[in-house]
Scaffold this motif. Sequence first.
Motif, short mmCIF file in Angstrom:
data_model
loop_
_atom_site.label_atom_id
_atom_site.label_comp_id
_atom_site.label_asym_id
_atom_site.label_seq_id
_atom_site.Cartn_x
_atom_site.Cartn_y
_atom_site.Cartn_z
N LEU A 88 0.82 -1.21 0.00
CA LEU A 88 0.00 0.00 0.00
C LEU A 88 0.86 1.26 0.00
O LEU A 88 0.55 2.24 -0.70
N PHE A 228 -5.86 5.45 -2.84
CA PHE A 228 -6.50 4.14 -2.76
C PHE A 228 -7.97 4.28 -2.36
O PHE A 228 -8.82 3.51 -2.82
N LEU A 232 -11.30 2.75 -4.23
CA LEU A 232 -12.24 1.83 -3.59
C LEU A 232 -13.66 2.38 -3.51
O LEU A 232 -14.53 1.71 -2.95
N CYS A 241 -11.76 -6.89 -6.05
CA CYS A 241 -10.83 -7.13 -4.93
C CYS A 241 -11.29 -8.31 -4.08
O CYS A 241 -10.47 -9.09 -3.58
N LEU A 379 -2.70 -2.15 -4.59
CA LEU A 379 -3.99 -2.65 -4.09
C LEU A 379 -4.12 -4.15 -4.34
O LEU A 379 -4.56 -4.90 -3.45
#
Length: 450
Positions: A88, A228, A232, A241, A379
Amino acid sequence: MDQHADPPTRDNNTDNNTTAESTDPPHRFTRKEILTLISVASVNFGSMICYSILGPFFPTEAVKKGASQTVVGLIFGCYAVSNLISSLILGKYIVQIGAKFMLIAGLFVSSCCTIIFGFLDRAPAGPIFISLCFVVRSLDAVGFGAATMSAFAITAQIFPNNVATVLGILEIFAGLGLILGPPLGGWLYQTFGYNVPFLSLGCLLLIMVPFNIYVLPSIEAVPSKDSFFRLLTHVKTILVCYVVFTLSAGVGFLDATLSLFAINRFGLSNGYVGLIMLGLPLVYILASPLIGYFTDKYPATRITFLVTGGIAATIGFCLLGPAPFLHIQSQLWLLVVMLGLIGLSLAISVIPIFPELISCAHEIGFEEGLSTLGMVSGLYEAVWCTGTFYGPIVGGIIVQQLSFEWAAVVQGALAFLGAFLIFMYSLCQRTKRQRVQENNQQADERTPLL
């Protein structure tokens, strides 16, 4: 068309892009592209073979040094946790650090950690040995994560129209590393002792550092303000994911539990169990290039592949035991066939995932370039590591409380849920597009001609 130039500005109409990608004529790889393929393939192979050599002999050596079975499991588990956190962070700052530098530095760190691991048998038994194992293994995970994540990003940047095809080819080398690591490590350990497996393979990785410095292209990019969290916010990103999570959880579950089940159920030796377990990666590496080719040639099939892979994984895990409610007698041939089916399901699902995540990022307005590719790679790696950490722990608990058969059913249920959610999302999106088209047609019909 120069594959090394920055990709053209993406049109907002993703359907048009999909059509364009699918009709682009095949091109011959340039010398620079071939060298990039060789470089990334060497990283995949070297990193995976060094990652997988511990299995046959390290747990025994660690127990001799005063580590319990639980501590040995935690030493293996800390790898996934460190890889998750580092992915990350490094994925966010890949542009600032530089993709080429990140790959080479990660390769160097991983090689040094592998070599250092070869000298840990000389550390005092007890807390010192255990602490050093945790430290070295965690640093190795950071290096490994940096190398593989930047390799993903570089591959997608250099081959923007052939991402899945190239990943399918590269997965052959990653699979070969996983296959050859345990038997090679076990043979070196039995023949030369504890030090040689780590020293020889660590030096192999170290040799790859100057090679990659020479052949790997440098990629200039501008940092992105995206994050990120914004990535998402897209529902499809979350669903994809989740599919990644189910895949890695299933692999981790099998790594931790399958050998003991096969030994107890069929009375097999460790050598035969090792041969049986080769069925999954062998099918995976054979199917990956073909799936990659079809994914790039027909981009619209990516969702279909994810759904199909989830259903195949569901069948594979439910018949692996088999599931108690099916009332089917456990057979060795059935176990081998289902492992092959699970390997095929992995190829069907894993290869389309990375280009699909890139597509998700573009759909919500992420700019094309290395920064976006780095975040997508980070990710992907983070979610994969979460699954590999979850799978052995939760699967082991279910095996201990119920049985291997029921634990495999749980893994199959996770895969089925992922396939179902992806299918329902795709169906809803298709229905929404049809309604918009119908409304537009009705509006055109009501508009008076001037």
